[in-house]
Design an enzyme around this catalytic site. Structure first.
Site, short mmCIF file in Angstrom:
data_model
loop_
_atom_site.label_atom_id
_atom_site.label_comp_id
_atom_site.label_asym_id
_atom_site.label_seq_id
_atom_site.Cartn_x
_atom_site.Cartn_y
_atom_site.Cartn_z
N SER A 68 0.20 5.88 -1.38
CA SER A 68 -0.12 7.13 -0.67
C SER A 68 0.02 6.93 0.83
O SER A 68 0.26 5.81 1.30
CB SER A 68 -1.56 7.56 -1.00
OG SER A 68 -2.48 6.61 -0.48
N GLY A 69 -0.12 8.03 1.56
CA GLY A 69 -0.23 7.99 3.02
C GLY A 69 0.93 7.31 3.75
O GLY A 69 2.10 7.55 3.46
N ILE A 70 0.56 6.45 4.69
CA ILE A 70 1.54 5.83 5.58
C ILE A 70 2.52 4.95 4.80
O ILE A 70 3.73 4.97 5.04
CB ILE A 70 0.80 5.00 6.68
CG1 ILE A 70 -0.05 5.93 7.55
CG2 ILE A 70 1.79 4.20 7.52
CD1 ILE A 70 -1.02 5.22 8.50
N GLY A 71 2.02 4.18 3.83
CA GLY A 71 2.88 3.30 3.04
C GLY A 71 3.88 4.09 2.21
O GLY A 71 5.06 3.74 2.13
N GLY A 116 0.82 -1.22 0.00
CA GLY A 116 0.00 0.00 0.00
C GLY A 116 0.84 1.26 0.00
O GLY A 116 0.59 2.19 0.77
N TYR A 164 -14.60 -2.96 9.78
CA TYR A 164 -13.23 -2.41 9.85
C TYR A 164 -12.58 -2.82 11.17
O TYR A 164 -11.47 -3.35 11.19
CB TYR A 164 -13.27 -0.88 9.72
CG TYR A 164 -11.90 -0.23 9.79
CD1 TYR A 164 -10.96 -0.42 8.78
CD2 TYR A 164 -11.53 0.55 10.89
CE1 TYR A 164 -9.69 0.16 8.85
CE2 TYR A 164 -10.26 1.14 10.96
CZ TYR A 164 -9.36 0.94 9.95
OH TYR A 164 -8.10 1.50 10.02
N1 LIG Z 1 -5.35 7.35 8.13
C1 LIG Z 1 -5.75 6.98 9.33
O1 LIG Z 1 -6.34 7.77 10.09
C2 LIG Z 1 -5.44 5.59 9.82
C3 LIG Z 1 -5.60 5.35 11.20
C4 LIG Z 1 -5.33 4.07 11.69
C5 LIG Z 1 -4.92 3.08 10.84
N2 LIG Z 1 -4.78 3.34 9.51
C6 LIG Z 1 -4.35 2.23 8.64
O2 LIG Z 1 -3.18 2.62 7.95
C7 LIG Z 1 -3.08 1.87 6.74
C8 LIG Z 1 -2.69 2.83 5.61
O3 LIG Z 1 -3.70 3.76 5.43
P1 LIG Z 1 -3.42 5.29 5.04
O4 LIG Z 1 -3.91 6.11 6.17
O5 LIG Z 1 -2.07 5.49 4.57
O6 LIG Z 1 -4.50 5.45 3.87
P2 LIG Z 1 -4.32 5.64 2.28
O7 LIG Z 1 -3.58 6.89 2.00
O8 LIG Z 1 -5.69 5.48 1.73
O9 LIG Z 1 -3.41 4.40 1.85
C9 LIG Z 1 -3.90 3.11 1.77
C10 LIG Z 1 -3.03 2.31 0.87
O10 LIG Z 1 -3.53 0.96 0.82
C11 LIG Z 1 -3.63 0.60 -0.53
N3 LIG Z 1 -4.61 -0.45 -0.79
C12 LIG Z 1 -5.93 -0.49 -0.54
N4 LIG Z 1 -6.45 -1.64 -0.99
C13 LIG Z 1 -5.42 -2.35 -1.54
C14 LIG Z 1 -5.31 -3.61 -2.15
N5 LIG Z 1 -6.37 -4.42 -2.35
N6 LIG Z 1 -4.10 -4.04 -2.56
C15 LIG Z 1 -3.01 -3.25 -2.40
N7 LIG Z 1 -3.05 -2.03 -1.85
C16 LIG Z 1 -4.26 -1.60 -1.41
C17 LIG Z 1 -3.99 1.88 -1.26
O11 LIG Z 1 -3.75 1.70 -2.65
P3 LIG Z 1 -4.66 2.42 -3.78
O12 LIG Z 1 -4.06 3.77 -3.98
O13 LIG Z 1 -4.52 1.51 -4.94
O14 LIG Z 1 -6.06 2.47 -3.24
C18 LIG Z 1 -3.03 2.83 -0.57
O15 LIG Z 1 -1.75 2.70 -1.11
C19 LIG Z 1 -4.41 1.17 6.56
O16 LIG Z 1 -4.26 -0.19 6.91
C20 LIG Z 1 -5.33 1.86 7.54
O17 LIG Z 1 -6.34 1.02 8.03
C21 LIG Z 1 -5.02 4.57 8.98
#
Ligand SMILES: NC(=O)c1ccc[n+]([C@@H]2O[C@H](COP(=O)([O-])OP(=O)(O)OC[C@H]3O[C@@H](n4cnc5c(N)ncnc54)[C@H](OP(=O)(O)O)[C@@H]3O)[C@@H](O)[C@H]2O)c1
Length: 286
Positions: free
Chosen positions: A19-22, A16, A158
């Protein structure tokens, strides 16, 4: 055989990373010297990352993984094995949130949420663990959430995925410890990423006639306030890099003052008191 102290460049895989954390974690690991495979679901979304790693000449390359597709995970991990013959760090980060009352969430929506947030991580771990076991070293970071330990209304599935990943992680840390493999849970609070934009709402609950309309509106109001106070994803990346570079990282790394405060409250108060807070917070009428 390589050990933790080997001079060989360590190899990391982050799911992932578009974007974001990844995205931030892949860059931060590469900047810290890890040869980093930044896994991206749709390779058309790799331009921004590619521009940065080329400009900074980082040891990073992108690799395609859709965590819901078994073959793509296998293919990527096989490729890393062929190219580098090791994997030192796996960051299971890919995920999204599904919102909606359980009753109004379809089985297909539920399955896809589990396939992504839970089974995606499980599949990657099952392929990486034998590699790390043979190396007798490795760190697996599972990004759960403060929502992996405390639940709010309308996010049951979730939370289900994140609680499940927490449970699995808590168990396998014991079975893998003697092979030199460490499991780390990273539990962020609200982070300013595409997470909020990518949040999926159960299609049936979009109906204005939903019997849950009042709760849905109250929860949406609280969530929009939450998003006003987010941390940058690089804050989470910093914690991940620290956890994978020190000898004895904490098993649970809570990130963000909101998460610290909420999980601290959960630890101190009774279930009845927590329910009272939730009822107040989300104006639940019961
Ligand atoms: N943001 C928050 O407030 C928060 C808080 C707690 C935990 N988290 C966790 O942190 C993690 C990262 O989230 P983020 O905040 O960085 O959000 P994000 O910016 O939406 O990033 C999510 C990443 O996961 C990828 N992804 C989603 N479905 C996928 C799939 N089937 N196969 C491969 N990649 C996939 C997305 O790719 P695409 O661009 O292709 O969609 C994107 O690269 C998640 O597990 C989330 O639950 C986030």
């Amino acid at each position: 055989m390589f050990t933790e102290n080997s001079a060989v460049k360590k190899v990391a895989l982050v799911t992932g990373s578009s974007s974001g954390i990844g995205f931030e974690t892949s860059l931060a690991l590469a900047r810290s010297g890890f040869y980093t495979y930044a896994a991206i679901r749709n390779m058309n979304d790799s331009d921004e990352l590619t521009k940065i790693f080329k400009e900074e000449r980082l040891p990073l390359e992108t690799i395609q993984i859709d965590v819901t597709n078994d073959e793509s995970i296998k293919k990527a991990i096989n490729r890393i094995q062929v190219e580098k013959n090791r994997i030192d760090v796996l960051v299971n980060n890919a995920g999204y949130a599904l919102a909606g009352p359980l009753e109004e969430t379809s089985m297909e929506e539920i399955r896809t949420q589990f396939e992504t947030n839970f089974f995606g991580a499980i599949k990657a771990m099952r392929l990486v663990i034998p590699i790390m076991r043979k190396q007798r070293s490795g760190k697996i970071v599972n990004i759960t959430s403060m929502g992996g330990r405390i639940a709010v209304p309308l996010h049951s599935i979730y939370h289900g995925t994140k609680f499940a990943l927490e449970g699995v992680s808590e168990c396998i840390r014991y079975e893998l410890g003697s092979f030199g493999i460490k499991i780390i849970l990273v539990e962020p609070g609200a982070v300013g990423s595409n997470f909020w934009k990518n949040l999926k709402v159960a299609s049936k609950s979009k109906d204005s006639q939903s019997p849950y309309r009042k709760i849905i509106d109250n929860v949406s109001e609280v969530f929009s306030k939450m998003t006003e106070n987010v941390i940058h994803p690089s804050e989470v990346a910093k914690i991940i890099v620290n956890a994978v570079t020190i000898e004895n990282p904490e098993f649970r790394c809570i990130v963000g003052n909101d998460a610290k405060m909420i999980l601290d409250t959960k630890a101190k108060f009774s279930e009845k008191e927590i329910e009272g807070f939730m009822k107040d917070q989300f104006k639940l009428a019961y």
